[in-house]
Design a protein around this motif. Structure first.
Motif, PDB file in Angstrom:
ATOM      1  N   ALA A   5      16.272  16.160   4.463  1.00  0.00           N
ATOM      2  CA  ALA A   5      16.097  17.240   5.702  1.00  0.00           C
ATOM      3  C   ALA A   5      14.491  16.785   6.189  1.00  0.00           C
ATOM      4  O   ALA A   5      14.264  16.406   7.185  1.00  0.00           O
ATOM      5  CB  ALA A   5      17.205  18.066   6.342  1.00  0.00           C
ATOM      6  N   ARG A   9      11.539  14.617   8.049  1.00  0.00           N
ATOM      7  CA  ARG A   9      10.811  15.260   8.781  1.00  0.00           C
ATOM      8  C   ARG A   9       9.831  14.373   8.813  1.00  0.00           C
ATOM      9  O   ARG A   9       8.404  14.664   9.528  1.00  0.00           O
ATOM     10  CB  ARG A   9      11.108  16.959   8.902  1.00  0.00           C
ATOM     11  CG  ARG A   9      10.716  17.629   9.896  1.00  0.00           C
ATOM     12  CD  ARG A   9      10.199  18.995   9.723  1.00  0.00           C
ATOM     13  NE  ARG A   9      11.663  19.103  10.156  1.00  0.00           N
ATOM     14  CZ  ARG A   9      12.511  19.691  11.057  1.00  0.00           C
ATOM     15  NH1 ARG A   9      11.190  19.874  12.185  1.00  0.00           N
ATOM     16  NH2 ARG A   9      13.718  20.475  11.369  1.00  0.00           N
ATOM     17  N   LEU A  39      12.722  16.869  19.515  1.00  0.00           N
ATOM     18  CA  LEU A  39      12.292  17.605  18.566  1.00  0.00           C
ATOM     19  C   LEU A  39      12.145  18.855  18.310  1.00  0.00           C
ATOM     20  O   LEU A  39      12.853  19.296  17.962  1.00  0.00           O
ATOM     21  CB  LEU A  39      12.045  16.157  17.460  1.00  0.00           C
ATOM     22  CG  LEU A  39      13.091  15.194  17.667  1.00  0.00           C
ATOM     23  CD1 LEU A  39      11.784  14.086  16.430  1.00  0.00           C
ATOM     24  CD2 LEU A  39      14.676  15.412  17.321  1.00  0.00           C
ATOM     25  N   ARG A  42      14.368  20.726  19.899  1.00  0.00           N
ATOM     26  CA  ARG A  42      15.475  21.651  19.451  1.00  0.00           C
ATOM     27  C   ARG A  42      15.472  21.823  18.681  1.00  0.00           C
ATOM     28  O   ARG A  42      15.919  22.903  17.796  1.00  0.00           O
ATOM     29  CB  ARG A  42      16.094  19.964  19.166  1.00  0.00           C
ATOM     30  CG  ARG A  42      17.516  20.141  18.629  1.00  0.00           C
ATOM     31  CD  ARG A  42      17.430  18.752  17.367  1.00  0.00           C
ATOM     32  NE  ARG A  42      18.883  18.085  16.959  1.00  0.00           N
ATOM     33  CZ  ARG A  42      18.982  19.012  15.762  1.00  0.00           C
ATOM     34  NH1 ARG A  42      17.538  18.645  14.767  1.00  0.00           N
ATOM     35  NH2 ARG A  42      19.807  18.611  14.860  1.00  0.00           N
ATOM     36  N   ASP A  43      14.095  21.856  17.593  1.00  0.00           N
ATOM     37  CA  ASP A  43      13.320  22.980  16.803  1.00  0.00           C
ATOM     38  C   ASP A  43      13.953  24.922  17.446  1.00  0.00           C
ATOM     39  O   ASP A  43      13.469  25.234  16.595  1.00  0.00           O
ATOM     40  CB  ASP A  43      12.220  22.348  15.417  1.00  0.00           C
ATOM     41  CG  ASP A  43      12.710  21.393  15.160  1.00  0.00           C
ATOM     42  OD1 ASP A  43      13.823  21.277  14.693  1.00  0.00           O
ATOM     43  OD2 ASP A  43      11.935  21.239  14.411  1.00  0.00           O
ATOM     44  N   SER A  90      19.466  26.384  11.540  1.00  0.00           N
ATOM     45  CA  SER A  90      18.286  24.950  10.824  1.00  0.00           C
ATOM     46  C   SER A  90      17.645  25.834   9.516  1.00  0.00           C
ATOM     47  O   SER A  90      17.126  25.567   8.898  1.00  0.00           O
ATOM     48  CB  SER A  90      18.309  23.929  11.383  1.00  0.00           C
ATOM     49  OG  SER A  90      16.823  23.578  12.133  1.00  0.00           O
ATOM     50  N   ASP A  97      19.988  23.049   7.262  1.00  0.00           N
ATOM     51  CA  ASP A  97      19.324  22.580   7.171  1.00  0.00           C
ATOM     52  C   ASP A  97      19.865  21.037   7.360  1.00  0.00           C
ATOM     53  O   ASP A  97      19.155  20.085   7.677  1.00  0.00           O
ATOM     54  CB  ASP A  97      17.560  22.581   6.492  1.00  0.00           C
ATOM     55  CG  ASP A  97      16.705  21.428   6.997  1.00  0.00           C
ATOM     56  OD1 ASP A  97      17.388  21.209   8.346  1.00  0.00           O
ATOM     57  OD2 ASP A  97      15.906  21.205   5.834  1.00  0.00           O
ATOM     58  N   ASN A 101      20.399  18.207  10.317  1.00  0.00           N
ATOM     59  CA  ASN A 101      19.014  17.011  10.267  1.00  0.00           C
ATOM     60  C   ASN A 101      19.336  16.582   9.360  1.00  0.00           C
ATOM     61  O   ASN A 101      18.106  15.733   9.333  1.00  0.00           O
ATOM     62  CB  ASN A 101      17.474  18.980  10.375  1.00  0.00           C
ATOM     63  CG  ASN A 101      17.606  19.526  11.237  1.00  0.00           C
ATOM     64  OD1 ASN A 101      17.845  19.152  12.965  1.00  0.00           O
ATOM     65  ND2 ASN A 101      17.072  20.361  11.072  1.00  0.00           N
ATOM     66  N   THR A 102      20.045  16.331   8.514  1.00  0.00           N
ATOM     67  CA  THR A 102      19.378  14.913   7.839  1.00  0.00           C
ATOM     68  C   THR A 102      19.845  13.620   8.825  1.00  0.00           C
ATOM     69  O   THR A 102      18.646  13.503   8.603  1.00  0.00           O
ATOM     70  CB  THR A 102      20.681  15.227   6.198  1.00  0.00           C
ATOM     71  OG1 THR A 102      20.141  15.997   5.801  1.00  0.00           O
ATOM     72  CG2 THR A 102      19.793  13.885   5.590  1.00  0.00           C
ATOM     73  N   GLU A 104      20.122  13.351  11.585  1.00  0.00           N
ATOM     74  CA  GLU A 104      18.850  13.147  13.469  1.00  0.00           C
ATOM     75  C   GLU A 104      17.520  12.738  12.496  1.00  0.00           C
ATOM     76  O   GLU A 104      16.909  12.088  13.428  1.00  0.00           O
ATOM     77  CB  GLU A 104      18.625  14.958  13.596  1.00  0.00           C
ATOM     78  CG  GLU A 104      17.375  15.094  14.365  1.00  0.00           C
ATOM     79  CD  GLU A 104      19.158  15.006  15.909  1.00  0.00           C
ATOM     80  OE1 GLU A 104      18.606  14.763  16.939  1.00  0.00           O
ATOM     81  OE2 GLU A 104      20.076  14.840  15.788  1.00  0.00           O
ATOM     82  N   PHE A 105      17.023  13.412  11.782  1.00  0.00           N
ATOM     83  CA  PHE A 105      15.544  12.481  11.066  1.00  0.00           C
ATOM     84  C   PHE A 105      15.890  11.394  10.574  1.00  0.00           C
ATOM     85  O   PHE A 105      14.558  10.381  10.875  1.00  0.00           O
ATOM     86  CB  PHE A 105      15.377  14.281  10.736  1.00  0.00           C
ATOM     87  CG  PHE A 105      14.431  15.205  11.624  1.00  0.00           C
ATOM     88  CD1 PHE A 105      12.983  15.236  12.303  1.00  0.00           C
ATOM     89  CD2 PHE A 105      15.166  16.318  11.908  1.00  0.00           C
ATOM     90  CE1 PHE A 105      12.696  15.877  12.972  1.00  0.00           C
ATOM     91  CE2 PHE A 105      14.367  17.149  12.495  1.00  0.00           C
ATOM     92  CZ  PHE A 105      13.272  17.553  12.736  1.00  0.00           C
TER      93      PHE A 105
END
Length: 254
Positions: A5, A9, A39, A42-43, A90, A97, A101-102, A104-105
């Protein structure tokens, strides 16, 4: 140890710096700035990102969206590379995380890569491909039911899986797990897969729904269309088990 992830990123951030804020993406109607704003929000402000769909947080979404759009590009991408703030689940460890996020990114990295001229398929290792299989399985059933298909997925190097109603037309999709993930997330035209159509597996009298438990089937039948880019409800429910949404304190820096 750096997680996939985190690696995806940083790779996405590096690519965004290179292509700039006005480059195309595979996300319909979005340039790279739109994706970066999404993004980073979202973070850094989960209630604001929920405002994309919930009226309760709509004004907050508008306020944060405007703030981020007015942020200089290099600074905005720097925020993306930095990662989530402390009140985002995350940020609580590599495990959380990875769950959040894996994919997602990885997907959004490919959204930018594959929208640029001269792109090529990356060589991703067996471990990465294997890690995507649970999400492929989770996406398959809602995808098949929403499109009225009997879906047969054949991830190269792994066991095939079936999902949907057996009296619907059969669509067989062959490819690496990452490519199947992109396909199921609405990137059909850009996923490197082989697609074949064939007759239904059964008639109406002996039809059945395959690819999930009764509870999973019931949940999948209520899911939103995965072509919109939203996580299916079954995936969202799994994510919610991993930790609560923590609201960013008012006045805190984005």
């Amino acid at each position: 140890m750096t997680s996939l992830a985190r690696e995806e990123r940083l790779r996405l951030a590096s690519l965004l710096r290179k292509v700039g804020p006005d480059a195309p993406t595979l996300c319909e109607g979005w340039k790279t700035r739109d994706l970066a704003v999404h993004l980073v929000m979202r973070d850094r402000d989960l209630p604001a990102i929920m405002g994309e769909h919930l009226k309760l947080f709509a004004k907050r979404h508008e306020r944060v969206d405007e703030l981020l759009r007015n942020t200089p590009w290099i600074e905005l991408v720097g925020k993306l590379a930095q990662g989530p703030t402390a009140w985002n689940p995350s940020s609580w460890g590599v495990g959380v995380d990875s769950i959040m996020n894996t994919a997602e990114f990885l997907i959004h990295h490919e959204d930018v890569r594959r929208a640029q001229p001269g792109w090529h398929v990356r060589e991703l290792g067996t471990d990465v491909q294997k890690d995507m299989l649970p999400l492929v399985r989770a996406l398959a059933l809602p995808y098949a039911l929403r499109r009225g298909l009997h879906l047969v997925l054949k991830p190269r190097g792994f066991d095939e899986l079936r999902a949907g109603r057996t009296n619907n037309s059969t669509v067989t999709v062959v490819g690496m797990p990452v490519e199947l993930l992109l396909y199921l997330f609405g990137r059909e035209k850009h996923a490197q897969v082989e697609v074949r159509e064939s007759a239904p597996l059964s008639g109406d009298d002996d039809a059945e729904v395959v690819g999930g438990t009764p509870d999973e089937i019931a949940a999948a039948e209520q899911d939103t269309d995965t072509s919109t880019g939203e996580w299916p409800m079954v995936v969202q429910q799994e994510k919610r088990k991993r930790g609560p949404i923590v609201e960013r304190p008012e006045g805190a820096e984005i």
